[in-house]
Structure formats: structure tokens, C-alpha cells
Enzyme design. Structure first.
Site, PDB file in Angstrom:
ATOM      1  N   MET A   1      76.978  -9.744  87.380  1.00  0.00           N
ATOM      2  CA  MET A   1      76.233 -10.514  88.367  1.00  0.00           C
ATOM      3  C   MET A   1      76.366 -12.014  88.098  1.00  0.00           C
ATOM      4  SD  MET A   1      72.896  -8.416  89.570  1.00  0.00           S
ATOM      5  CE  MET A   1      71.842  -8.902  88.211  1.00  0.00           C
TER       6      MET A   1
ATOM      7  N   ASN B   1      76.455 -15.680  85.876  1.00  0.00           N
ATOM      8  CA  ASN B   1      75.680 -16.337  84.813  1.00  0.00           C
ATOM      9  C   ASN B   1      76.124 -15.775  83.462  1.00  0.00           C
ATOM     10  OD1 ASN B   1      73.794 -18.118  83.749  1.00  0.00           O
ATOM     11  ND2 ASN B   1      72.126 -16.646  83.850  1.00  0.00           N
TER      12      ASN B   1
ATOM     13  N   HIS C   1      77.673 -14.865  79.760  1.00  0.00           N
ATOM     14  CA  HIS C   1      77.466 -15.300  78.380  1.00  0.00           C
ATOM     15  C   HIS C   1      78.492 -14.608  77.491  1.00  0.00           C
ATOM     16  CE1 HIS C   1      75.510 -11.417  77.950  1.00  0.00           C
ATOM     17  NE2 HIS C   1      74.588 -11.743  78.840  1.00  0.00           N
TER      18      HIS C   1
ATOM     19  N   HIS D   1      79.307 -10.885  78.054  1.00  0.00           N
ATOM     20  CA  HIS D   1      80.254 -10.592  79.127  1.00  0.00           C
ATOM     21  C   HIS D   1      81.688 -10.884  78.681  1.00  0.00           C
ATOM     22  CE1 HIS D   1      76.514 -11.578  81.523  1.00  0.00           C
ATOM     23  NE2 HIS D   1      76.843 -10.418  82.043  1.00  0.00           N
TER      24      HIS D   1
ATOM     25  N   GLN E   1      69.483  -4.063  94.116  1.00  0.00           N
ATOM     26  CA  GLN E   1      68.877  -3.640  92.856  1.00  0.00           C
ATOM     27  C   GLN E   1      67.703  -4.515  92.439  1.00  0.00           C
ATOM     28  OE1 GLN E   1      72.774  -4.280  90.882  1.00  0.00           O
ATOM     29  NE2 GLN E   1      71.577  -5.020  89.141  1.00  0.00           N
TER      30      GLN E   1
ATOM     31  N   ASP F   1      72.134  -2.484  78.460  1.00  0.00           N
ATOM     32  CA  ASP F   1      71.540  -1.807  79.614  1.00  0.00           C
ATOM     33  C   ASP F   1      71.811  -0.309  79.475  1.00  0.00           C
ATOM     34  OD1 ASP F   1      70.652  -4.188  81.253  1.00  0.00           O
ATOM     35  OD2 ASP F   1      72.771  -4.654  80.983  1.00  0.00           O
TER      36      ASP F   1
ATOM     37  N   VAL G   1      75.950  -7.497  72.266  1.00  0.00           N
ATOM     38  CA  VAL G   1      76.225  -8.747  71.553  1.00  0.00           C
ATOM     39  C   VAL G   1      74.898  -9.465  71.349  1.00  0.00           C
ATOM     40  CG1 VAL G   1      77.459 -10.947  71.614  1.00  0.00           C
ATOM     41  CG2 VAL G   1      78.534  -8.873  72.528  1.00  0.00           C
TER      42      VAL G   1
ATOM     43  N   ARG H   1      68.799 -13.436  81.361  1.00  0.00           N
ATOM     44  CA  ARG H   1      67.384 -13.786  81.529  1.00  0.00           C
ATOM     45  C   ARG H   1      66.803 -14.529  80.323  1.00  0.00           C
ATOM     46  NH1 ARG H   1      67.816  -9.019  84.694  1.00  0.00           N
ATOM     47  NH2 ARG H   1      67.036  -9.376  86.810  1.00  0.00           N
TER      48      ARG H   1
END
EC number: 6.3.2.1
Length: 283
Positions: A30, A32, A34, A37, A61, A152, A178, A189
Site C-alpha cells: 500500500m 509508504n 520502509h 518492504h 480493507q 501481518d 523486519v 503506522r
């Protein structure tokens, strides 16, 4: 790295790569982005010859009281990070491209069992939105493999069941979480936390590790263990949403005698909800 916005462009680029005999890896995000990713993208590059990444903030979602509007959109920075990580093709569709008939008329996918409880209880409809968009993206890209982070954990369980139940021809890989140096799981977040909240946040992982150590040492009174762990979170300034010991495939409640367990937690710091988990192997 090429960036495309339409399904037609995406499929044409993937078809070219496949015609050259390349194995296709896919990392849906999605944005943003870090270091977590980036690690997924690099791992995809180790397993595949051509790496596709999607950036799409999926409205399906998010609940009506959640942070869809304030979710950071950082495309330029994301593109730089992806280029460094080895992405070959970036897909950045708009809502109209993903849901051309509107979201109300969109066919939705419900994955029973693993979608229920935990985050599924706290965020009604969330995993239906996840399963729907992941199904669409997997069909659009048609990769050989797709990678997801284990942070997740419930989402990963939902996607594994989705792929298994619908016989989708893709390998799903879960990659280790990570973490920052103090143990906090990297998350988009985390940027919502103020300085005091950020200092308190590592208590989630610390509590999970302490709970895992007690289970490995032979403790079997799971309700008492969980009560102690919830108290530890509260004393650290967090407001627990849930803290559960589960079997990692079906996500049914764990029981003494299970050799594979996962401890899952969600907790609030102010208005920010953080999740984490810890796998416990007793073999």
C-alpha cells in the site's frame, strides 16, 4: 524500473518478461514503504527474474472509522526505494482502475475460518477487502510467486487459504518481520507515534518474547500466561486489543500439547493500533 498505471500496461510488461523465459515475482503493497518492504522486494529478486511491485491503498480493507484518508501517499520516495531494492515493474493503479464498476458493486471474497477473530473481529470486513484485492492483483499479474511479510500473520494465513482453496497457480512465501534495533516491528503506522509512544511501543515484542520463553519452559496455563502478558502491556502504557495463543495454520486457539504455536497481539498507543506476533516452536 518502469511504472505503469493500467492493467493493460501491466499485463503487456509481464507478458514481455515471461516471453523471455523470466520467472515472475510479486510484492503487493500500500506504499509508504520502509525497510521491511525493501527486504521483501530483494527476496523476490533472489527467487525470481522479474519483480513486480504494486502500490495501491485499498479502500475495501478500511473501515469507516479507520485511517484511509490519512494513510501516507509517498510515491516519489517509494519509487526511489524500489529502484534500490531491485524492482523491475511498479504498478500504481487508481481506485477506478481497480474497481471500475465502483466498490459497492464489486464481487467480494470471504475466506472463512482464518478471517474470523483477532483482527477480523476488531476490523469487520477488513479481510474481505484484503482477499478481494489480493485475488484481483494475483489475477492481473499472474506471478509465479508472491511474497508477504509475517508481521501481518493473520493476513498471510488468509492469503494462503485463499490461494489453496481457489487453486491459484502461485507460490506464497511468508518472510520474517523486519524490526528496529529495539525490537519494534517496522510498520507504516509507526510514523503516527509521538516520541513518548514510540519509546513505549517495543513493549509489544518484549512481552511476546517473555510469553514465548515461558511456553518454551513448559508453562501450560495459557489463560494465566495471557493475563500476565496483558497486564505487562497495560503497565507499559499500551491498551491491548487482543493477545492470543493460536495454532499457526488454522488459527484455532492453541492448547497445551501443540508443538507449533503463534502468539498474536494488537494494542493501541493513543489512536494508533499496532500488531505483532511471535512463532513458538516446541519440537
Amino acid at each position: 524500473m518502469n511504472t505503469v498505471k493500467t492493467v493493460r500496461e501491466l499485463r503487456a510488461a509481464v507478458a514481455r518478461a515471461r516471453s523471455e523465459g523470466k520467472r515472475i515475482g510479486f510484492v503487493p503493497t500500500m506504499g509508504n514503504l520502509h525497510a521491511g518492504h525493501a527486504a521483501l522486494v530483494k527476496k523476490a529478486g533472489e527467487r525470481a527474474d522479474f519483480v513486480v511491485v504494486s502500490i495501491f491503498v485499498n479502500p475495501l480493507q478500511f473501515g469507516p472509522s479507520e485511517d484511509l484518508d490519512k494513510y501516507p501517499r509517498t510515491l516519489a520516495a517509494d519509487q526511489e526505494r524500489l529502484l534500490e531494492a531491485g524492482c523491475h515493474l511498479l504498478f500504481t493503479p487508481g481506485v477506478e482502475e481497480m474497481y471500475p464498476d465502483g466498490m459497492d458493486g464489486q464481487t467480494r471474497i470471504h475466506v472463512p475460518g482464518v478471517s474470523e477473530g483477532l483482527c477480523g473481529a476488531s476490523r469487520p470486513g477488513h479481510f474481505e477487502g484484503v482477499a478481494t484485492v489480493v485475488s484481483k492483483l494475483l489475477n492481473m499479474v499472474q506471478p509465479d510467486l508472491a511474497l508477504f511479510g509475517e508481521k501481518d500473520f493473520q493476513q498471510l494465513a488468509v492469503i494462503r487459504k485463499l490461494v489453496r482453496d481457489l487453486n491459484l497457480p502461485v507460490q506464497i512465501f511468508g518472510e520474517p518481520t523486519v524490526r528496529a534495533a529495539d525490537g519494534l516491528a517496522l510498520s507504516s503506522r509507526n510514523g503516527y507515534l509521538d516520541e513518548q509512544q514510540r519509546a513505549a511501543a517495543p513493549a509489544i515484542y518484549r512481552t511476546l518474547r517473555q510469553l514465548g520463553e515461558r511456553i518454551r519452559a513448559g508453562a501450560e496455563d495459557f489463560p494465566a500466561l495471557l493475563a500476565d502478558a496483558r497486564q505487562a502491556l497495560e503497565q507499559a502504557g499500551l491498551r491491548p486489543d487482543y493477545l492470543e495463543i493460536r495454532e499457526p495454520i488454522s488459527l484455532r486457539p492453541g492448547v497445551p500439547g501443540d508443538r507449533q504455536l503463534v502468539i498474536l497481539a494488537a494494542a493501541y498507543l493513543g489512536g494508533t493500533r499496532l500488531i505483532d506476533n511471535l512463532s513458538v516452536h516446541l519440537d
